[in-house]
Design a protein around this motif. Structure first.
Motif, PDB file in Angstrom:
ATOM      1  N   TRP A   1      24.293 -38.245  35.070  1.00 13.65           N
ATOM      2  CA  TRP A   1      25.261 -37.652  33.802  1.00 13.65           C
ATOM      3  C   TRP A   1      24.610 -38.698  32.841  1.00 13.65           C
TER       4      TRP A   1
ATOM      5  N   ARG B   1      30.402 -29.327  35.486  1.00 13.13           N
ATOM      6  CA  ARG B   1      30.043 -29.865  34.814  1.00 13.13           C
ATOM      7  C   ARG B   1      29.817 -28.736  34.071  1.00 13.13           C
TER       8      ARG B   1
ATOM      9  N   THR C   1      33.874 -35.333  29.391  1.00 13.44           N
ATOM     10  CA  THR C   1      34.128 -33.549  30.130  1.00 13.44           C
ATOM     11  C   THR C   1      33.517 -32.916  28.659  1.00 13.44           C
TER      12      THR C   1
ATOM     13  N   LYS D   1      27.867 -29.766  27.294  1.00 10.61           N
ATOM     14  CA  LYS D   1      27.032 -30.639  27.268  1.00 10.61           C
ATOM     15  C   LYS D   1      26.010 -30.136  25.869  1.00 10.61           C
TER      16      LYS D   1
END
Length: 1343
Positions: free
Chosen positions: A562, A1186, A1248, A1251
């Motif tokens: 992560w 994700r 959360t 990205k």
């Protein structure tokens, strides 16, 4: 600057500390008083905000500086001031955001960069964010800050407005390794600037110049001088174990006193004790309890050592033993411990406290599970008995009492198998930890945690398991346990598919949740997944090709590597047509929001003799209230319906469709119904009294409560929908169904609720004024209706009530009508008692009483061609409105409005607004629109699945032409040139490389078993209405300008746009010196007696309405000034603005103008367009989703302020993300909300969000019917978050295909409903709770 003086002069009976360099000596204080309470009630510093009172949001973070005599250095740590007890900061220095800098002394570079990167909207969370970042900077001076550290600095801080991306940019700008090209839009540099120019334009940060002087604390040689031992404070700080033993024996055994042992008090954030204690004992000054001792056997930590310090020492030990098996274990321990809580909690939470909570109160501790797996032991003192026992024995004992004290914990240094004193060369130690939680980087309790330790060796036959320890925790048992049966089975075994299969079966028997545990089957599935992954990782150790490396080579996905944001790109176009409108100016007031100087309602100093209120609410859905008794004696009065003046009415709210009662009378109508308002001398006493209230209920003779929409249908319990808000049907449904090649009949969708989670809860202050008047300060989106409701309730003429609202710490619709009840209750209490009364509703009560978004049940029947073209659709929608109408009758219009974004051929519907015994639901950002838009996508997805077609092609097939758009959106479709959705649809595909990524995702899914990716492109059409709004512009003698508008500043940048519009409109007079006119404009607070007909701030259009209102005022002023300006121009070459205004004053020109903007009926409604592409990766072992990337293209017309609009787009999208993926707003069987804290309700955090988060604001040119050609941005982008949900569905579909290939029959259909929110348990269930078992079964069958 002056620093705190030597504290020894005050003696050890005094509580002395400093705040921002100011010395405080507290003569007497309740030992349960928190630092937050003191700062907000006894100092002038208000930057420290109360967001949750649980340590779960970061709004109250401060920097605590304390001298460590052992290390001979000052520790600077962030702590949660809402949990830190005031007596525990004796001898410390506290720094708040005001202490870093302010408007008087100059802002700190952190404040300046937060403002310049547009990282503050409502601003309520911003001071806490600044302090979290500042602490990271202070503690990384020697080793320069990295981008990763900068991003992680705010992982424990919540923000509901921004979407986090600009906050991350502001933080990253301080990193030594930052690439400035990766930073988003800001006010410092312009496109095309060189790197050197950019660096030069950033507000300079120099650690020497900008390290706060208040972090220096005295280095007392005699440590005991800073100890607090005070009878008057009931606070004691023993310095030896013997002192502690004697004290506990004397006070508890001999005197029967209640004793509270204190270290960081962070446990109170979870358990929220109301028990009163006689004595508080601070354990931090006993050296044995805070020691760190190392020898050959391991490392021993004192029980009061903070979790952060334990992590630090583990990392130091790792450096010293780099590469050893023991170092591997310590590294994994440290890494996992960093995911427990947030940094500012770990800084004060102790190891011992965490373990005692796990043992005594069954807290779902990660640390207990980790320590169980590695074979730790603990030392305990009971009376004079000292014993050392294993972690397993410790957890299995009866709960500890206050007579026992945990002294230390010992972590052994582990090495591989030893025979005859020698480590076996072929032996290898493996240790791994696991955690499945809603937030990857912590600050969320896990569904399951686990830690596995194995000693293995390799021989020619494969991998041999010499020993193994398997610990599982947080799965719904009292404490962490070892899977003994699995351990015994595995020892001595050579790993094979059969062995793994048997181990999996056994673990399901070992890890069993207790009855009533939520998601029990999911937790069991996680245990299987974690064990499978651990054992399967052995295949990378030896030569065994047991499982074809299915989890190695980058696909060991349940852990994931992560990172936070990698990059983000914003494309915006500034327009100079109406300069300075169109400029990406920083939000007005952002810097004072960052420094904490911006004043919210609860920051207003309490007037003399002020009382404080709290609400007593019902826990029953329909019950007669026979009486209310309060155990606490610390209250002044209980206000209820009987206290309403005889000339007044029982009115608590003036909503859109009528009034609502302030109190229900004799019968509670729903769980969460406000029964009474208890008033006390402090907010703490009021809250405690409300919490301890006992309500006597009686249900005899009453009907069964209506708790579902199905019950409402059965009992015909509905609210009427006025004809003027009823949406229009389109076409002939029967004919359309006849034309269809295929039909889907009566398919169902259910959508739940969502809580607002504004950072500032509901709050008000009511002050009785002269001549029977009442002044009320309210955090409200609707001061006008608040004024009316208070006047009605008190029996006053409206001019006797003045409601003032300066700014609101987040609203999202929750302060449109719900805030009116709060302000009215305050005003009634103030009127009754003749004293000022204020309330700041605690987070739990707020979550229970305010209602939130409307849940609903949808049933649809659809007909369609084989091409995917839909010919007819019918919807039956049942909306759960709760007990009163509020704004619910508008919901059908909103739902159908957003739903019509596709050409459905013929569209019919039956929408019922159900009256139930739930708390009233209200407007929440994009009310109805978000549900309608999602329902449309769910139907499109269903049709595509039915036809085995790509869903994107079905979407395109059902796009509107301009002609069909006019049919579906009669009256709001605009001109053909305004219909930009088709070009947006194509543009977002191009800029996101949509087609190419579909191919790469297909390839990824083919080669990865345990991670599946999905991508989705979703359009929106969002209809908005422009409302009438008043405005007032006044020009003062020096040329400065004061503006009042009906719109309320909620964080959406309304004041900023109004300033720009005012400057533009007044600059048209053509004077010199108007280039910087925007700096002369100040927008002031809303005041219902100064500007009437202010209306409701909501619906995304109040900013533009307010801008048009002030433009009308400015036009009047220009008209008045023009003759004077022309006259002066004849006398001089150049007329300056300041000179013109001064002359106008001399000439008695009226320089104040009012207006009331009423939009033309032809332009009062219009459509907003946008599209998003989102890509996700689903871990099918855990159900974790994700978000890899989101690309948005959104049409803002001609943006008034691209920076403000960009913030609205990103913030709305992330709030939508919460609705679709994370936020479960759950109730019990009586309808009482149980998701009532930051522990149980999870909004998005920085870890959360996507990205990669790319947004383009499309400047679609001039729209002559729009205000300065602009379009709304506040709510429509929220609908685009459905793209993440749809992408998740695509990934699950791939997982189900794979499951089918492994021989599964159930759960493999390509047609399925993905619930909202798509939480980890939901996603995992659809991917197959037994997918590991099915995979192993397929391997067995192949062999």
């Amino acid at each position: 600057m002056e620093v705190i003086q030597d504290l020894s002069s005050s003696g050890n009976d005094s509580l002395v500390f400093q705040v921002n360099g100011e010395r405080f000596e507290v003569a007497e204080v309740d030992p349960s008083t928190t630092l937050l309470e003191f700062l907000r009630s006894r100092t002038r510093f208000k930057s420290v905000k109360l967001g949750c009172g649980e340590g779960g949001c970061g709004a109250c973070v401060v920097l605590l500086s304390k001298y460590d005599p052992l290390l001979k250095q000052t520790d600077n740590i962030t702590v949660s001031s809402c949990l830190t007890l005031l007596c525990s900061v004796n001898g410390c220095s506290i720094t708040t955001s005001e202490g870093l800098g302010n408007s008087k002394d100059g802002f700190h570079p952190i404040h300046q960069r937060f403002a310049g990167f547009h990282a503050s909207q409502c601003g309520f969370c911003t001071p806490g964010m600044c302090m979290s970042l500042f602490s990271t900077l202070v503690n990384s001076e020697n080793s320069k800050l990295t981008v990763s550290e900068a991003e992680k600095s705010i992982t424990g801080n919540l923000c509901r407005c921004t979407g986090y991306r600009p906050i991350a940019d502001a933080c990253k700008s301080f990193a030594a390794d930052v690439d400035l090209e990766d930073l988003g839009i800001n006010s410092f540099w312009k496109k095309g600037d060189t790197k050197e120019a950019k660096v030069g334009k950033l507000p300079a940060y120099n650690p020497k110049n900008h390290t706060c002087p208040y972090t220096e604390v005295p280095k007392d040689k005699n440590k005991s001088t800073s100890l607090l031992n005070s009878e008057k404070h009931s606070w004691f700080s023993p310095v030896t174990i013997e002192d502690l033993q004697s004290f506990l024996h004397y006070e508890m055994v001999e005197n029967g006193k209640k004793i509270k042992l204190i270290v960081g008090n962070t446990g109170n954030g979870y358990y929220k004790e109301t028990e009163k204690y006689d004595k508080y004992v601070d354990l931090r000054y006993i050296p044995e309890l805070s020691m760190v001792r190392m020898d050959n056997s391991g490392i021993e930590f004192g029980a009061t050592l903070s979790i952060s310090k334990a992590i630090f020492h583990l990392k130091e030990q790792i450096k010293a033993n780099l590469g050893s098996g023991g170092a591997l274990v310590l590294e994994k321990l440290a890494k996992h411990m960093e995911k427990g809580a947030s940094g500012f909690i770990r800084n004060s939470a102790s190891l011992g406290g965490n373990l005692v909570m796990a043992q005594k109160k069954y807290f779902p501790s990660d640390i207990a599970t980790l320590f169980l797996a590695v074979g730790c032991s603990v030392s305990i003192l009971t009376g004079h008995t000292h014993e050392k026992i294993t972690m397993e024995e410790f957890l299995g004992r009866p709960p500890m009492d206050s007579k026992s004290v945990l002294l230390s914990v010992h972590i052994p240094f582990l090495e591989p198998k030893i025979v005859d004193g020698l480590i076996q060369i072929s032996s290898r130690l493996l240790f791994e930890t696991y955690r499945a939680a809603p937030r990857p980087l912590g600050n969320a309790l896990p569904y399951l945690n686990a830690a596995f330790l194995a000693d293995i060796s390799c021989n020619k036959n494969g991998v041999v398991i010499n020993s193994v320890r398997l610990a599982f925790g947080a799965y719904g048992t009292k404490h962490a346990t070892r899977a003994r049966k699995v351990e015994e089975y595995l020892v001595g075994k050579i790993l094979s598919v059969g062995v793994l299969n048997d181990a999996i079966k056994l673990v399901k028997g070992d890890v069993v949740s207790e009855d009533g545990t939520s998601h029990a089957s999911y937790r069991s599935s996680l245990a299987v997944s974690f064990l499978f992954e651990f054992l399967n990782s052995f295949t990378s150790v030896g030569s065994s090709d047991l499982l074809n490396g299915s989890l190695v080579n980058g696909d060991n996905s349940s852990k994931g590597n992560w990172t936070l944001l990698s990059s983000a790109k914003q494309v915006v176009e500034s327009s100079r047509d109406y300069y300075p409108v169109g400029e990406a100016m920083p939000k007005f007031g952002a810097a004072i929001q960052a420094s904490g100087e911006a004043v919210y309602v609860d920051d207003i100093p309490s007037p003399q003799n002020c009382l404080y209120g709290a609400f007593i609410y019902s826990s029953k859905p329909l019950a007669r209230v026979k009486g209310i008794s309060v155990k606490s004696t610390e209250f002044t009065a209980i206000i209820s319906a009987k206290d309403i003046p005889k000339e007044g009415e029982n009115i608590g709210c003036m909503a859109m469709f009528g009034s609502e009662p302030l109190f229900p009378g004799d019968i509670s109508r729903c769980a969460g119904d406000v029964l009474a308002f208890v008033v006390a001398e402090t907010q703490k006493d009021a809250n405690l009294a409300a919490k301890m209230a006992i309500v006597d209920y009686d249900t005899e003779g009453l009907d069964t409560p209506i708790l579902t929409v199905e019950d409402a249908v059965e009992k015909s319990s509905f609210f009427d929908v006025p004809p003027y808000v009823c949406p229009a049907k389109v076409g002939d449904f029967s004919k359309g169904m006849d034309e269809a090649d295929h039909k889907i009949l009566s398919s169902e969708i259910k959508l739940g609720s969502q809580y607002y989670f504004y950072m500032e809860t509901q709050t008000a202050l009511a002050v009785p004024d002269e001549d029977n008047c009442m002044v009320v300060y309210s955090s409200s989106q609707n001061p006008e209706y608040t004024n009316r409701a208070i006047a009605k309730c008190l029996g006053f003429p409206e001019h006797n009530v003045r409601v003032i609202t300066r700014r609101v710490g987040g609203g999202f619709g929750g302060k449109a009508f719900k805030s009116i009840h709060v302000a009215t209750a305050c005003a009634l209490a103030a009127h009754k008692l003749g004293r000022p009364v204020r309330v700041y509703v605690d987070r739990k009560t707020d979550m229970i009483i305010v209602g939130g978004r409307h849940p609903m049940k949808i049933t649809y029947t659809v007909g369609f061609k084989s091409t995917g073209k839909i010919t007819a659709l019918h919807l039956d929608i049942l909306i759960n409105a709760g007990i009163t109408e509020d704004m619910s009758p508008v919901m059908p219009h909103c739902i159908i409005g957003a739903f019509k974004k596709y050409n459905w051929g013929a569209l019919s519907f039956d929408v019922k607004v159900c009256k139930t015994n739930h708390s009233s639901k209200s407007a929440m950002r994009a009310p109805g629109d978000v549900q309608g838009s999602f329902i449309a996508e769910a139907i499109i997805e269903h049709v595509a699945s039915f036809l085995s077609m790509e869903v994107d092609s079905v979407r395109s097939e059902n796009f509107h032409t301009y002609e069909s758009l006019k049919l579906f959106y009669e009256g709001s479709s605009g001109e053909a040139i305004e219909y930009t959705l088709s070009s947006i649809w194509d543009k977002v595909a191009r800029t996101s490389s949509f087609v190419q990524r579909i191919a790469s995702i297909k390839q990824f899914n083919n080669v990865n078993k345990w991670c599946k990716r999905g991508i989705s492109r979703v359009p929106i059409v969002h209809q908005v209405s422009v409302r009438p709004t008043p405005g007032k512009v006044s020009i003062l003698s020096d040329g400065s300008i004061v503006v009042e508008v009906g719109g309320i500043e909620l964080g959406q940048g309304l004041w900023t746009k109004v300033k720009q519009a005012t400057a533009y409109a007044l600059s048209t007079i053509g004077c010199d010196g108007t280039e910087d006119l925007v700096e002369k404009v100040r927008v002031v607070q809303a005041d219902t007696l100064s500007l009437v007909q202010g209306g409701l701030t909501g619906g995304s259009t109040t900013s533009e309405s307010s801008c048009e209102a002030v433009r009308l005022c400015c036009n009047v002023l220009i008209e008045r000034l023009t003759p004077l300006k022309e006259k002066l121009h004849k006398e001089m070459d150049s007329v300056k603005w300041d000179f013109l205004i001064l002359q106008a004053y001399y000439q008695n020109v009226n320089l104040a103008a009012n207006s009331y903007f009423v939009p033309e009926s032809r332009s009062s409604q219009y459509l907003n367009y946008g599209a998003a592409v989102s890509e996700v990766e689903v871990n099918i072992l855990t159900g974790e989703t994700r978000i890899l990337r989101t690309d948005i293209v959104y049409d803002c017309g001609q943006s008034m302020n691209p920076a403000v609009d960009l913030g609205q787009i990103e913030g709305a999208f992330v709030q939508g993300l919460g609705f679709f993926m994370l936020e479960e707003y759950l109730s019990n069987s009586d309808g009482l909300v149980v998701s009532d804290s930051t522990w149980t309700y999870k909004i998005p955090t920085i870890d959360t969000i996507p990205k990669q988060f790319n947004v383009e604001i499309l400047n679609s040119g001039n729209h002559h019917k729009r205000v300065l050609s602009s379009k709304a941005s506040g709510e429509p982008p929220l609908l685009l978050a459905a793209s993440v949900h749809c992408a998740t569905r695509a990934a699950i579909k791939e997982a189900r295909k794979q499951l089918k290939s492994w021989g599964a029959i159930e759960g493999t259909d390509s047609t399925f409903q993905l619930e909202v929110p798509a939480t980890m348990p939901i996603v995992k269930q659809l991917c197959g709770l037994d997918n590991v078992e099915m995979y192993l079964k397929s391997l067995v069958s192949q062999s």
